[in-house]
Design an enzyme around this catalytic site. Structure first.
Site, PDB file in Angstrom:
ATOM      1  N   SER A  56       0.465  13.845  41.419  1.00 46.07           N
ATOM      2  CA  SER A  56       0.984  14.452  40.202  1.00 46.07           C
ATOM      3  C   SER A  56      -0.159  14.838  39.275  1.00 46.07           C
ATOM      4  O   SER A  56      -1.281  14.353  39.418  1.00 46.07           O
ATOM      5  CB  SER A  56       1.913  13.470  39.484  1.00 46.07           C
ATOM      6  OG  SER A  56       1.174  12.341  39.032  1.00 46.07           O
TER       7      SER A  56
ATOM      8  N   GLY B 151      -5.814   8.432  46.486  1.00 48.02           N
ATOM      9  CA  GLY B 151      -5.733   9.797  47.007  1.00 48.02           C
ATOM     10  C   GLY B 151      -4.990   9.868  48.323  1.00 48.02           C
ATOM     11  O   GLY B 151      -4.183  10.773  48.559  1.00 48.02           O
TER      12      GLY B 151
ATOM     13  N   ASP C 212      -6.459   9.098  37.185  1.00 47.62           N
ATOM     14  CA  ASP C 212      -7.531   8.746  38.113  1.00 47.62           C
ATOM     15  C   ASP C 212      -8.900   9.072  37.519  1.00 47.62           C
ATOM     16  O   ASP C 212      -9.820   8.247  37.562  1.00 47.62           O
ATOM     17  CB  ASP C 212      -7.337   9.498  39.426  1.00 47.62           C
ATOM     18  CG  ASP C 212      -8.378   9.113  40.471  1.00 47.62           C
ATOM     19  OD1 ASP C 212      -8.542   7.908  40.729  1.00 47.62           O
ATOM     20  OD2 ASP C 212      -9.028  10.017  41.026  1.00 47.62           O
TER      21      ASP C 212
ATOM     22  N   ASP D 213      -0.534   5.619  41.342  1.00 52.60           N
ATOM     23  CA  ASP D 213      -0.870   5.203  39.980  1.00 52.60           C
ATOM     24  C   ASP D 213      -1.073   3.689  39.891  1.00 52.60           C
ATOM     25  O   ASP D 213      -1.935   3.210  39.143  1.00 52.60           O
ATOM     26  CB  ASP D 213       0.230   5.631  39.004  1.00 52.60           C
ATOM     27  CG  ASP D 213       0.273   7.141  38.812  1.00 52.60           C
ATOM     28  OD1 ASP D 213      -0.647   7.828  39.305  1.00 52.60           O
ATOM     29  OD2 ASP D 213       1.233   7.629  38.179  1.00 52.60           O
ATOM     30  N   MET D 214      -0.288   2.935  40.647  1.00 48.67           N
ATOM     31  CA  MET D 214      -0.452   1.476  40.672  1.00 48.67           C
ATOM     32  C   MET D 214      -1.831   1.102  41.214  1.00 48.67           C
ATOM     33  O   MET D 214      -2.495   0.202  40.697  1.00 48.67           O
ATOM     34  CB  MET D 214       0.653   0.840  41.531  1.00 48.67           C
ATOM     35  CG  MET D 214       2.038   0.935  40.928  1.00 48.67           C
ATOM     36  SD  MET D 214       3.356   0.541  42.112  1.00 48.67           S
ATOM     37  CE  MET D 214       3.036  -1.190  42.422  1.00 48.67           C
ATOM     38  N   VAL D 215      -2.262   1.806  42.255  1.00 52.12           N
ATOM     39  CA  VAL D 215      -3.579   1.542  42.840  1.00 52.12           C
ATOM     40  C   VAL D 215      -4.682   1.915  41.857  1.00 52.12           C
ATOM     41  O   VAL D 215      -5.661   1.183  41.690  1.00 52.12           O
ATOM     42  CB  VAL D 215      -3.751   2.323  44.158  1.00 52.12           C
ATOM     43  CG1 VAL D 215      -5.180   2.197  44.684  1.00 52.12           C
ATOM     44  CG2 VAL D 215      -2.769   1.818  45.206  1.00 52.12           C
TER      45      VAL D 215
ATOM     46  N   ASP E   5     -10.285   3.281  44.880  1.00 53.69           N
ATOM     47  CA  ASP E   5     -10.205   4.683  44.473  1.00 53.69           C
ATOM     48  C   ASP E   5      -9.943   5.589  45.673  1.00 53.69           C
ATOM     49  O   ASP E   5      -9.378   6.670  45.536  1.00 53.69           O
ATOM     50  CB  ASP E   5     -11.502   5.097  43.769  1.00 53.69           C
ATOM     51  CG  ASP E   5     -11.408   6.480  43.155  1.00 53.69           C
ATOM     52  OD1 ASP E   5     -10.463   6.713  42.388  1.00 53.69           O
ATOM     53  OD2 ASP E   5     -12.261   7.327  43.457  1.00 53.69           O
TER      54      ASP E   5
ATOM     55  N   ARG F  90      -1.437  11.857  49.093  1.00 51.33           N
ATOM     56  CA  ARG F  90      -1.234  12.822  50.179  1.00 51.33           C
ATOM     57  C   ARG F  90      -0.040  12.444  51.041  1.00 51.33           C
ATOM     58  O   ARG F  90       0.706  13.313  51.493  1.00 51.33           O
ATOM     59  CB  ARG F  90      -2.505  12.937  51.022  1.00 51.33           C
ATOM     60  CG  ARG F  90      -3.643  13.670  50.318  1.00 51.33           C
ATOM     61  CD  ARG F  90      -4.803  13.942  51.253  1.00 51.33           C
ATOM     62  NE  ARG F  90      -5.500  12.714  51.632  1.00 51.33           N
ATOM     63  CZ  ARG F  90      -6.473  12.169  50.924  1.00 51.33           C
ATOM     64  NH1 ARG F  90      -6.850  12.721  49.776  1.00 51.33           N
ATOM     65  NH2 ARG F  90      -7.069  11.057  51.330  1.00 51.33           N
TER      66      ARG F  90
ATOM     67  N   ASP G 162     -11.836   6.425  36.424  1.00 51.65           N
ATOM     68  CA  ASP G 162     -13.207   6.524  36.936  1.00 51.65           C
ATOM     69  C   ASP G 162     -14.219   6.433  35.804  1.00 51.65           C
ATOM     70  O   ASP G 162     -15.226   5.716  35.893  1.00 51.65           O
ATOM     71  CB  ASP G 162     -13.405   7.844  37.687  1.00 51.65           C
ATOM     72  CG  ASP G 162     -12.677   7.879  39.015  1.00 51.65           C
ATOM     73  OD1 ASP G 162     -12.187   6.825  39.459  1.00 51.65           O
ATOM     74  OD2 ASP G 162     -12.595   8.977  39.614  1.00 51.65           O
TER      75      ASP G 162
END
Length: 205
Positions: free
Chosen positions: A80, A70, A87, A29-31, A66, A74, A91
């Site tokens: 979540s 992901g 995400d 989420d931070m990314v 982005d 993983r 986008d």
């Protein structure tokens, strides 16, 4: 679809970086938030003010993040539900900022009404492309077809914008025309795919 076909090669670069970020406590989420805010800032602060090359470059750097969220998800055993929604929302916000910035520039100092129209149409078709898939999947239908998805859309608009910033004639014109046609075809492909997949299905009253 470029996004799917390129994943194995991209993973070789992204996964080691994701491992390092995970070790220092960085979350997906931070990314996602960093990438979204950075892309919007780059579009609004640079592309919208006519700094097309550096704007495209900056947005590209943050859009590439982005790929990391992901990979991080993983590594943490899966993402979540909130992360997935965040995400997708990020986008859409970044995409809107890019095309909105082009509209702002070319409706002002850039002074090109044709590019304003093309950017608006590409933005609308991009939203439709994403919405059709999301709506279909919400109804339990697969909708993975299309010649222009987000990866192709970003490559076209950012390359065209960046090349225009380098004073390559008509680069953004060509990019937006190609994107317009490809996006229109993709919307048609997805509508037909949903029509076929939903043949005979009914919504209960």
């Amino acid at each position: 679809m470029l996004g799917v076909n390129a994943r194995p090669a991209v993973a070789k670069v992204v996964n080691p970086l994701a491992v390092r970020l995970a070790r220092v406590g960085v979350t997906p989420d931070m990314v996602t938030i960093t990438g979204t805010v950075g892309a919007i800032a780059g579009a609004a602060g640079l592309i919208a003010t006519g700094h097309l090359f550096w704007g495209a470059f900056t947005v590209t750097v943050f859009v590439l993040l982005d790929m990391l969220d992901g990979a991080l998800a993983r590594l943490r055993g899966g993402g979540s539900v909130f992360g997935a929604v965040l995400d997708s929302t990020g986008d859409r916000a970044a995409d809107a900022a890019i095309f909105g910035a082009l509209v702002w520039w070319y409706s002002g100092e850039g002074d090109n009404r044709m590019l304003v129209l093309l950017a608006l149409l590409c933005l609308v078709l991009g939203v439709l492309t994403s919405y059709i898939k999301a709506r279909a999947e919400g109804m339990g239908l697969a909708c993975d077809v299309g010649i222009v998805e987000r990866t192709e859309r970003l490559i076209l608009v950012l390359v065209g914008t960046g090349f225009t910033g380098l004073e390559i004639p008509y680069a953004v014109h060509v990019a937006l025309w190609v994107l317009l046609v490809g996006s229109a075809v993709t919307v048609g492909q997805r509508v037909l795919a949903v029509k076929r997949a939903a043949a005979g299905a009914r919504i209960e009253p």
